[in-house]
Design a protein around this motif. Structure first.
Motif, mmCIF file in Angstrom:
data_model
loop_
_atom_site.group_PDB
_atom_site.id
_atom_site.type_symbol
_atom_site.label_atom_id
_atom_site.label_comp_id
_atom_site.label_asym_id
_atom_site.label_seq_id
_atom_site.Cartn_x
_atom_site.Cartn_y
_atom_site.Cartn_z
ATOM 1 N N VAL A 218 0.831 -1.206 0.000
ATOM 2 C CA VAL A 218 0.000 0.000 0.000
ATOM 3 C C VAL A 218 0.864 1.254 0.000
ATOM 4 N N SER A 219 1.915 1.263 0.833
ATOM 5 C CA SER A 219 2.697 2.485 1.038
ATOM 6 C C SER A 219 3.827 2.667 0.039
ATOM 7 N N GLY A 220 4.417 1.574 -0.427
ATOM 8 C CA GLY A 220 5.587 1.680 -1.292
ATOM 9 C C GLY A 220 6.843 2.069 -0.554
ATOM 10 N N VAL A 221 6.805 2.063 0.777
ATOM 11 C CA VAL A 221 7.931 2.467 1.605
ATOM 12 C C VAL A 221 8.246 1.349 2.586
ATOM 13 N N TRP A 222 9.552 1.082 2.802
ATOM 14 C CA TRP A 222 9.945 0.121 3.828
ATOM 15 C C TRP A 222 10.999 0.756 4.733
ATOM 16 N N PRO A 223 10.759 0.733 6.059
ATOM 17 C CA PRO A 223 9.561 0.217 6.706
ATOM 18 C C PRO A 223 8.397 1.201 6.586
ATOM 19 N N PRO A 224 7.158 0.713 6.527
ATOM 20 C CA PRO A 224 6.009 1.603 6.370
ATOM 21 C C PRO A 224 5.556 2.255 7.672
ATOM 22 N N LEU A 225 6.081 1.794 8.806
ATOM 23 C CA LEU A 225 5.705 2.341 10.104
ATOM 24 C C LEU A 225 6.946 2.849 10.827
ATOM 25 N N VAL A 226 6.835 4.035 11.425
ATOM 26 C CA VAL A 226 7.927 4.593 12.213
ATOM 27 C C VAL A 226 7.383 5.076 13.548
ATOM 28 N N ALA A 227 8.232 5.022 14.574
ATOM 29 C CA ALA A 227 7.846 5.476 15.912
ATOM 30 C C ALA A 227 8.497 6.829 16.174
ATOM 31 N N VAL A 228 7.717 7.793 16.640
ATOM 32 C CA VAL A 228 8.203 9.145 16.882
ATOM 33 C C VAL A 228 8.940 9.193 18.220
ATOM 34 N N GLU A 229 10.176 9.680 18.193
ATOM 35 C CA GLU A 229 11.015 9.702 19.383
ATOM 36 C C GLU A 229 10.918 10.985 20.194
ATOM 37 N N SER A 230 10.564 12.107 19.563
ATOM 38 C CA SER A 230 10.621 13.381 20.276
ATOM 39 C C SER A 230 9.349 14.190 20.060
ATOM 40 N N GLY A 231 9.330 15.384 20.670
ATOM 41 C CA GLY A 231 8.102 16.174 20.669
ATOM 42 C C GLY A 231 8.098 17.378 19.778
ATOM 43 N N SER A 232 8.938 17.428 18.734
ATOM 44 C CA SER A 232 9.016 18.642 17.934
ATOM 45 C C SER A 232 7.852 18.816 16.971
ATOM 46 N N MET A 233 6.967 17.811 16.869
ATOM 47 C CA MET A 233 5.770 17.974 16.042
ATOM 48 C C MET A 233 4.515 18.159 16.898
ATOM 49 N N GLN A 234 4.678 18.332 18.183
ATOM 50 C CA GLN A 234 3.518 18.597 19.041
ATOM 51 C C GLN A 234 2.868 19.918 18.632
ATOM 52 N N PRO A 235 1.563 20.036 18.716
ATOM 53 C CA PRO A 235 0.615 19.075 19.307
ATOM 54 C C PRO A 235 0.046 18.076 18.299
ATOM 55 N N LYS B 232 10.065 22.533 8.873
ATOM 56 C CA LYS B 232 9.990 23.015 10.254
ATOM 57 C C LYS B 232 9.093 22.089 11.074
ATOM 58 N N GLY B 233 9.457 21.861 12.313
ATOM 59 C CA GLY B 233 8.585 21.139 13.231
ATOM 60 C C GLY B 233 7.443 22.024 13.692
ATOM 61 N N ASP B 234 6.322 21.431 14.084
ATOM 62 C CA ASP B 234 5.135 22.201 14.476
ATOM 63 C C ASP B 234 5.211 22.757 15.894
ATOM 64 N N ASN B 235 6.107 22.234 16.713
ATOM 65 C CA ASN B 235 6.201 22.670 18.100
ATOM 66 C C ASN B 235 6.812 24.076 18.157
ATOM 67 N N GLU B 236 6.000 25.058 18.533
ATOM 68 C CA GLU B 236 6.454 26.444 18.511
ATOM 69 C C GLU B 236 7.406 26.773 19.653
ATOM 70 N N LEU B 237 7.499 25.901 20.647
ATOM 71 C CA LEU B 237 8.403 26.144 21.766
ATOM 72 C C LEU B 237 9.810 25.633 21.477
ATOM 73 N N THR B 238 9.913 24.402 20.983
ATOM 74 C CA THR B 238 11.238 23.821 20.730
ATOM 75 C C THR B 238 11.695 24.004 19.295
ATOM 76 N N ASN B 239 10.791 24.329 18.398
ATOM 77 C CA ASN B 239 11.122 24.469 16.979
ATOM 78 C C ASN B 239 10.588 25.790 16.455
ATOM 79 N N ASP B 240 11.139 26.878 16.998
ATOM 80 C CA ASP B 240 10.653 28.203 16.636
ATOM 81 C C ASP B 240 11.265 28.729 15.333
ATOM 82 N N TYR B 241 12.239 27.992 14.771
ATOM 83 C CA TYR B 241 12.848 28.390 13.509
ATOM 84 C C TYR B 241 12.808 27.243 12.509
ATOM 85 N N TYR B 242 13.028 27.576 11.241
ATOM 86 C CA TYR B 242 13.106 26.558 10.200
ATOM 87 C C TYR B 242 14.279 25.618 10.488
#
Length: 255
Positions: free
Chosen positions: A52-69, A174-184
């Motif tokens: 379905v995905s064409g990518v291996w591995p198709p699942l990844v686990a997020v390690e940090s919070g830079s895409m919060q919320p 850029k990550g979505d977390n405006e606190l830890t990722n305030d720049y590109y």
């Protein structure tokens, strides 16, 4: 030739041995049979997800919070090859929709405009991949300072901004977390502009909490690690050359 209860005698040849293995209620064989059955089921699910995905591995686990919320540590994310099902307004032939374009077309992924991509920082496959949102495209040698959101750069001119002019064509991310990722990312030194060849795929769905199992076994969970700092992740350089004070969302592949 049987040994009771219609179970073949395994000494009756290869076919009899196979039939015995599949039908016997011997404890050790039952354990092996269930383990093999579970492994085959997991393999089939993995192959289906890959198809379905064409990518291996198709699942990844997020390690940090830079895409919060919009993504949390421990999320399990399904990744798809970026060319599949790409809208017609994707950037060139990359299959990726930037934040800039998405705003005009009402396209949203994970709580915000634009695609969220998994990429290899600086194209280095030995570094932990990063999953961040694509903001806009820059051409080789482009002065992209005027195109940037002034809130997300830490300089007052292109000359004072990392990766400006652009050392090569690619995406500004850029990550979505405006606190830890305030720049590109490119202003912080997480990566130079992301070339299309560095993109491993686009994030499509997330399953909360399920990634913690993989992170635990991978040793990516360290007791006492401060929120927003990933264990074993990509170091994000600070604008003044000092140790990192922003984080990138690193990923642990689930195979």
């Amino acid at each position: 030739m049987t040994n009771g209860d219609d179970v073949p005698d395994p000494r009756g040849g290869p076919r009899a041995a196979l039939a015995w293995f599949l039908r016997t209620d011997h404890g050790a064989v039952l354990f092996v049979r269930e383990a093999v059955s579970s492994a085959l089921t997991v393999a089939m699910v993995g192959l289906l997800l890959f198809a379905v995905s064409g990518v291996w591995p198709p699942l990844v686990a997020v390690e940090s919070g830079s895409m919060q919320p919009n993504m949390e540590r421990g999320d399990l994310v399904f990744v798809m090859e970026e060319q599949r099902f790409a809208p017609e307004y994707a950037t060139g032939d990359t299959g990726v929709v930037t934040h800039e374009t998405a705003v005009r077309h009402g396209y949203s992924q994970f709580g915000g405009p634009g695609d969220v991509v998994v990429y290899k920082p600086y194209g280095n496959g030995r570094q932990t991949p990063v999953i961040h949102r694509v903001r806009f495209w820059v051409d080789d040698g482009e002065n992209w300072y005027s195109k940037a959101d002034p809130d997300y750069v830490d300089a007052d001119s292109c000359e004072a901004l990392r990766n400006c002019p652009a050392p090569h064509a690619g995406f500004i991310t850029k990550g979505d977390n405006e606190l830890t990722n305030d720049y590109y990312d490119q202003a912080r030194g997480i990566s130079s502009p992301v070339k299309p060849a560095w993109v491993k795929g686009t994030a499509e769905y997330r399953l909360p909490y399920l990634g913690w199992v993989r992170l635990t076994f991978a040793g990516a969970v360290t007791p006492g690690t401060p929120t927003g700092v990933e264990s074993g992740g990509v170091a994000a350089g600070a604008s003044d050359g000092s140790p990192a004070n922003a984080t990138s969302t690193a990923l642990t592949p689930v195979t």
